[in-house]
Design an enzyme around this catalytic site. Structure first.
Site, PDB file in Angstrom:
ATOM      1  N   GLU A 115       0.837  -1.205   0.000  1.00  0.00           N
ATOM      2  CA  GLU A 115       0.000   0.000   0.000  1.00  0.00           C
ATOM      3  C   GLU A 115       0.868   1.250   0.000  1.00  0.00           C
ATOM      4  O   GLU A 115       1.915   1.257   0.635  1.00  0.00           O
ATOM      5  CB  GLU A 115      -0.852   0.037   1.290  1.00  0.00           C
ATOM      6  CG  GLU A 115      -1.543  -1.262   1.587  1.00  0.00           C
ATOM      7  CD  GLU A 115      -2.326  -1.223   2.900  1.00  0.00           C
ATOM      8  OE1 GLU A 115      -2.264  -0.207   3.620  1.00  0.00           O
ATOM      9  OE2 GLU A 115      -3.007  -2.223   3.182  1.00  0.00           O
ATOM     10  N   LYS A 117       2.197   4.542   1.446  1.00  0.00           N
ATOM     11  CA  LYS A 117       2.196   5.048   2.809  1.00  0.00           C
ATOM     12  C   LYS A 117       1.849   6.534   2.746  1.00  0.00           C
ATOM     13  O   LYS A 117       2.644   7.352   2.313  1.00  0.00           O
ATOM     14  CB  LYS A 117       3.560   4.838   3.462  1.00  0.00           C
ATOM     15  CG  LYS A 117       3.580   5.245   4.910  1.00  0.00           C
ATOM     16  CD  LYS A 117       4.830   4.741   5.600  1.00  0.00           C
ATOM     17  CE  LYS A 117       4.845   5.116   7.059  1.00  0.00           C
ATOM     18  NZ  LYS A 117       4.851   6.557   7.284  1.00  0.00           N
ATOM     19  N   ASP A 119       1.132  10.274   3.732  1.00  0.00           N
ATOM     20  CA  ASP A 119       1.744  11.166   4.699  1.00  0.00           C
ATOM     21  C   ASP A 119       0.683  12.130   5.236  1.00  0.00           C
ATOM     22  O   ASP A 119       0.475  13.208   4.695  1.00  0.00           O
ATOM     23  CB  ASP A 119       2.879  11.934   4.007  1.00  0.00           C
ATOM     24  CG  ASP A 119       3.857  12.494   5.012  1.00  0.00           C
ATOM     25  OD1 ASP A 119       3.733  12.167   6.202  1.00  0.00           O
ATOM     26  OD2 ASP A 119       4.740  13.267   4.591  1.00  0.00           O
ATOM     27  N   TYR A 230      -6.963   2.035   5.927  1.00  0.00           N
ATOM     28  CA  TYR A 230      -6.018   0.958   5.619  1.00  0.00           C
ATOM     29  C   TYR A 230      -6.021  -0.183   6.627  1.00  0.00           C
ATOM     30  O   TYR A 230      -5.175  -1.062   6.561  1.00  0.00           O
ATOM     31  CB  TYR A 230      -4.601   1.515   5.477  1.00  0.00           C
ATOM     32  CG  TYR A 230      -4.125   2.291   6.684  1.00  0.00           C
ATOM     33  CD1 TYR A 230      -3.916   1.655   7.900  1.00  0.00           C
ATOM     34  CD2 TYR A 230      -3.887   3.662   6.601  1.00  0.00           C
ATOM     35  CE1 TYR A 230      -3.496   2.362   9.003  1.00  0.00           C
ATOM     36  CE2 TYR A 230      -3.456   4.379   7.709  1.00  0.00           C
ATOM     37  CZ  TYR A 230      -3.269   3.722   8.909  1.00  0.00           C
ATOM     38  OH  TYR A 230      -2.855   4.421  10.002  1.00  0.00           O
ATOM     39  N   LYS A 318      10.439   2.832   3.053  1.00  0.00           N
ATOM     40  CA  LYS A 318      10.435   4.267   2.743  1.00  0.00           C
ATOM     41  C   LYS A 318      11.110   4.575   1.413  1.00  0.00           C
ATOM     42  O   LYS A 318      11.969   3.829   0.956  1.00  0.00           O
ATOM     43  CB  LYS A 318      11.176   5.024   3.863  1.00  0.00           C
ATOM     44  CG  LYS A 318      10.525   4.928   5.224  1.00  0.00           C
ATOM     45  CD  LYS A 318       9.226   5.651   5.232  1.00  0.00           C
ATOM     46  CE  LYS A 318       8.857   6.402   6.467  1.00  0.00           C
ATOM     47  NZ  LYS A 318       9.736   6.979   7.364  1.00  0.00           N
ATOM     48  N   CYS A 412      30.182  28.555  27.488  1.00  0.00           N
ATOM     49  CA  CYS A 412      28.755  28.437  27.172  1.00  0.00           C
ATOM     50  C   CYS A 412      28.251  29.775  26.600  1.00  0.00           C
ATOM     51  O   CYS A 412      28.467  30.825  27.222  1.00  0.00           O
ATOM     52  CB  CYS A 412      27.980  28.079  28.434  1.00  0.00           C
ATOM     53  SG  CYS A 412      26.201  28.211  28.219  1.00  0.00           S
ATOM     54  N   CYS A 415      25.766  31.402  29.447  1.00  0.00           N
ATOM     55  CA  CYS A 415      26.169  31.902  30.768  1.00  0.00           C
ATOM     56  C   CYS A 415      27.660  32.160  30.885  1.00  0.00           C
ATOM     57  O   CYS A 415      28.113  32.699  31.896  1.00  0.00           O
ATOM     58  CB  CYS A 415      25.723  30.937  31.857  1.00  0.00           C
ATOM     59  SG  CYS A 415      26.636  29.390  31.829  1.00  0.00           S
ATOM     60  N   CYS A 428      27.673  22.467  29.219  1.00  0.00           N
ATOM     61  CA  CYS A 428      27.801  23.592  30.126  1.00  0.00           C
ATOM     62  C   CYS A 428      27.530  23.037  31.522  1.00  0.00           C
ATOM     63  O   CYS A 428      26.465  22.478  31.774  1.00  0.00           O
ATOM     64  CB  CYS A 428      26.772  24.670  29.783  1.00  0.00           C
ATOM     65  SG  CYS A 428      26.561  25.853  31.118  1.00  0.00           S
ATOM     66  N   CYS A 433      22.580  27.848  34.594  1.00  0.00           N
ATOM     67  CA  CYS A 433      22.720  28.495  33.288  1.00  0.00           C
ATOM     68  C   CYS A 433      21.325  28.843  32.749  1.00  0.00           C
ATOM     69  O   CYS A 433      20.453  27.961  32.658  1.00  0.00           O
ATOM     70  CB  CYS A 433      23.427  27.536  32.339  1.00  0.00           C
ATOM     71  SG  CYS A 433      23.294  28.008  30.619  1.00  0.00           S
TER      72      CYS A 433
HETATM   73  S1  IVH Z   1      -0.503   0.358   8.779  1.00  0.00           S
HETATM   74  C1  IVH Z   1       0.250  -1.818  12.656  1.00  0.00           C
HETATM   75  N1  IVH Z   1      -0.863   1.401   6.380  1.00  0.00           N
HETATM   76  O1  IVH Z   1       2.163   5.300   8.888  1.00  0.00           O
HETATM   77  C2  IVH Z   1       0.072  -1.152  11.353  1.00  0.00           C
HETATM   78  N2  IVH Z   1      -0.025   2.805   8.088  1.00  0.00           N
HETATM   79  O2  IVH Z   1       3.938   3.901  11.524  1.00  0.00           O
HETATM   80  C3  IVH Z   1      -0.070   0.299  11.468  1.00  0.00           C
HETATM   81  N3  IVH Z   1       0.352   5.119   7.406  1.00  0.00           N
HETATM   82  O3  IVH Z   1       1.130   6.698  11.591  1.00  0.00           O
HETATM   83  C4  IVH Z   1      -0.153   1.125  10.304  1.00  0.00           C
HETATM   84  N4  IVH Z   1      -0.302   4.895   5.320  1.00  0.00           N
HETATM   85  O4  IVH Z   1      -0.872   6.317  10.091  1.00  0.00           O
HETATM   86  C5  IVH Z   1      -0.453   1.611   7.633  1.00  0.00           C
HETATM   87  N5  IVH Z   1      -1.252   2.187   4.244  1.00  0.00           N
HETATM   88  C6  IVH Z   1      -0.854   2.409   5.481  1.00  0.00           C
HETATM   89  C7  IVH Z   1      -0.415   3.675   5.923  1.00  0.00           C
HETATM   90  C8  IVH Z   1       0.006   3.826   7.247  1.00  0.00           C
HETATM   91  C9  IVH Z   1       0.156   5.736   6.231  1.00  0.00           C
HETATM   92  C10 IVH Z   1       0.878   5.761   8.634  1.00  0.00           C
HETATM   93  C11 IVH Z   1       0.122   5.415   9.880  1.00  0.00           C
HETATM   94  C12 IVH Z   1       1.140   5.460  10.976  1.00  0.00           C
HETATM   95  C13 IVH Z   1       2.429   5.268  10.256  1.00  0.00           C
HETATM   96  C14 IVH Z   1       3.002   3.896  10.552  1.00  0.00           C
END
Ligand code: IVH
Length: 670
Positions: A115, A117, A119, A230, A318, A412, A415, A428, A433
């Site tokens: 999936e 991820k 943000d 998700y 990532k 420092c 201070c 320090c 301080c």
């Molecule tokens: S699964 C135990 N799926 O990423 C599984 N997380 O550390 C937990 N996030 O803050 C998360 N897209 O909100 C999962 N497709 C996705 C995601 C996702 C974004 C975020 C989630 C969490 C962080 C995971």
């Protein structure tokens, strides 16, 4: 119009509007014009005004804001919202797959769901008997903020589950997802804010988080928020066997699921998926920072379980961080609450993946030497997720010969005390301080500490500079007239600060421990210490062996804790804080409790307690309430109408007890 007529027309309108919402917000394929949609909405609003008793919480008219709140309440997640381990390279991802196989003792391919991820901001939605009843932020993973009213205004969140084609509506369904803002909407929002002279949001994630955490839900309603779901928390009354199934089921209930999610036969497929999505990344109208790989089979997920608050069955793979080049115009030195001096590069502002960056930590002198960084150098900087920007390397080919080498000051900057070198850290040594004092007060009053709302760093700076306070405990002796001495304070704002200070007096033990600013003791460790020792007094007396026995506390942290309590000055500080009127509910010293280390799963309905109460009882006696049955579960407590968890417990041979036996076991009734 008679009431029965109104009932049927209201029902018709709601169904129509919901259908069009779904077509518009979830499927992205509207059938009617906005004007037509508005007419349907206006008609419904009109009828509900005539017959207010017919308004129901899932009516599409209820997506508008409500009167502002004073503050958010909190909600406990039935199953903690844990986070993911990261992989940064293909090797990491392959190693993750290998670990999964080793753990499961198999050489067979593992099927994954891959999936994007997203943000954004993690949230949880609770549906009871199909109706949206509560929504919360992730918070610290266990307790989040109650943002139900704000989430109601997010149009792609259903207020009522769609009727599935087959199968029942679950009794309780907890859905997890990420609230985000589309880039195009984010840019429009910032443009409007610029025109209105309002501060701009740094990036879409901040904009989403800021919008969901508004006390006035009318503001949230005006923000273009969206969601991708998700996963799930507790699901009662539904049988699911794979994660893919879960997502399909959520889709059929009307939740928005990311269309790029794919099932991968094995890790090679998943690696290909990662490459493909990385290529697509720039073309997407929302920000993603990697892909998440999840073992598809829920049975295998359960077998894999968790380690250090992350699932073994999933990983966030990532994308490489975004990098940019800029020039270092100066190096400044900051002094932290423990006295550590940290050099910070001040750079020409540059946009890195949507965020303007002008400062980056250089950690210490060794790091500066290693990189041979000089003032005036052109540098490559990067920002990875939430991490503070860092200098990756110096572009030496851009040197002109005018760059200035840098050596940290031996005094420092705050201070003037001579700095002491403690390994690679320069410190320090002056505990009075002003920089250290300010930082420790900032930490003390922060959200995760004593949580004194409205007291900002600028105020703390003035208070210390004007010698109103000299340590964190002095906050509790401030009077209105003291506050009025500060710049820009009027009677009302001064009163508000005093009220916030007063409110913070009633706190919890983990907060108080965290607020003390013990080196290496963050929120999580503070919680562990609170659970283990129960009172500050017991913690003060803790020996090295008591500390090291706690599973997640190692020698370094244990030493930091002992060092803190060995200082008379710190013991005095605690006394003064308590004398200042700070109180906390005494926690239970759970280690050695009668249920020490035992894990419990509840199924069915209990008569004597709510789930929350029963879980509280277990925790207070040292046990661990968990959500799903595995071989490692010690007890399954079967209430009335126990479901699949009972079958599972029988299958695995886990000890099953009745509610009555649970009461006896816990000693609540003898
Ligand atoms: S699964 C135990 N799926 O990423 C599984 N997380 O550390 C937990 N996030 O803050 C998360 N897209 O909100 C999962 N497709 C996705 C995601 C996702 C974004 C975020 C989630 C969490 C962080 C995971």
């Amino acid at each position: 119009m008679t009431k029965p007529e109104a009932i049927s027309q209201i029902e018709f309108l709601r169904e129509e509007i919901n259908r069009h919402n779904y077509l518009y917000y979830i499927l992205d394929s509207p059938e009617i014009s906005d004007a037509k949609y508005d007419r349907l909405m206006r008609e419904l609003e009109g009828l509900e005004k005539l017959f207010p008793d017919l308004i129901s919480p899932d009516s599409p008219t209820q997506r508008v804001g409500a009167p502002p709140l004073e503050e958010f309440g909190t909600l406990k997640h039935t199953i903690p919202m844990i986070s993911l381990q990261n992989a940064f390279t293909e090797e990491d991802a392959i190693e993750f797959d290998a670990k999964v196989k080793r753990f499961l003792h198999t050489a067979d391919d593992i099927e994954y769901v891959a999936e994007p991820k997203i943000d954004g901001l993690a949230i949880e939605l609770v549906f009871e008997k199909g109706l949206f009843t509560a929504g919360s932020t992730r918070g610290d993973g266990e307790i989040g903020e109650n943002v139900t009213q704000n989430l109601r205004t997010v149009k792609s969140i259903p207020l009522r589950l769609l009727k599935p084609k087959s199968g029942p509506i679950p009794e309780r369904l907890e859905v997890r997802g990420e609230v985000y803002m589309r880039l195009s909407d984010f840019n429009k929002l910032n443009k409007r804010r610029m025109e209105a002279g309002e501060p701009l949001f740094a990036n879409p994630r901040n904009a989403s988080a800021g919008s969901i955490r508004q006390l006035d839900s009318n503001i949230t309603a005006s923000r273009p928020l969206d969601i991708f779901c998700y996963g799930v928390g507790i699901v009662e009354g539904l049988k699911l066997s794979t994660h893919w199934d879960t997502l399909e089921t959520l889709k059929s209930f009307g939740f928005k699921i990311n269309p790029l999610i794919r099932r991968c036969r094995n890790i090679d497929d998943a690696l290909r998926y990662h490459r493909e999505i990385e290529e697509k990344r720039e073309a997407l109208d929302y920000e993603i920072d990697g892909v998440v790989l999840k073992v598809n089979s829920l049975r295998l997920q359960e077998e894999l379980g968790e380690i250090s608050r992350s699932p073994r069955w999933a990983i966030a793979y990532k994308f490489p961080p975004r990098q940019e080049t800029t020039r270092v115009v100066n190096i400044e030195v900051g002094v932290g609450r423990t006295g550590a001096l940290t050099p910070v590069a001040i750079m020409e502002p540059v946009n890195v993946g949507g965020v303007t960056v002008s400062r980056a930590t250089l950690h210490n002198q060794d790091e500066i030497n290693r990189k041979d960084l000089r003032i005036g150098d052109t540098v490559v900087i990067q920002r990875a997720g939430d991490v503070i920007p860092e200098v990756v390397m110096v572009v030496k080919s851009k040197r002109t010969g005018h760059e200035q080498p840098y050596v940290m000051p031996d005094k420092c900057p705050s201070c003037g005390a001579y700095v002491v070198k403690d390994g690679i850290v320069w410190r320090c040594p002056n505990v009075t301080c002003p920089a250290q004092v300010k930082e420790s007060i900032r930490h003390f009053t922060s959200k995760s500490g004593m949580d004194i709302e409205g007291l900002g760093y600028k105020h703390i700076e003035q208070m210390v500079d004007r010698e109103l306070i000299e340590d964190p405990s002095a906050i509790y002796s401030l009077s209105i007239s003291d506050i009025l001495k500060l710049e820009r304070f009027a009677d009302k704002s001064a009163r508000n600060i005093i009220a916030a200070i007063d409110k913070s007096r009633e706190t919890t033990l983990p907060r108080l421990i965290y607020a003390l600013g013990i080196r290496d003791v963050g929120e999580h460790t503070a919680k562990l210490l609170s659970n283990t020792f129960g009172t500050i007094d017991a913690l003060k007396k803790a020996k090295y062996d008591d500390l090291i026995k706690i599973r997640e506390i190692g020698p370094e942290v244990a030493k930091s804790i002992l060092a803190f309590f060995a200082e008379e000055r710190n013991l005095d500080l605690i006394d003064k804080i308590l004398k200042g009127g700070v109180t906390y509910k005494i926690g239970k010293a759970t280690k050695g409790g009668p249920l020490d280390g035992k894990s419990f799963v509840f199924t069915g309905t209990l008569k004597r307690f709510s789930r929350d109460e029963a879980e509280g009882v277990i925790e207070s006696l040292g046990g661990r309430p968990t959500s799903s049955v595995s071989k490692k579960t010690d007890y399954v407590v079967a209430g009335e109408d126990a479901g699949s968890k009972l079958d599972k417990a029988k299958e695995l041979g886990v000890k099953i007890i009745t509610e009555k036996e649970f009461v006896t076991l816990t000693g609540l009734e003898i």
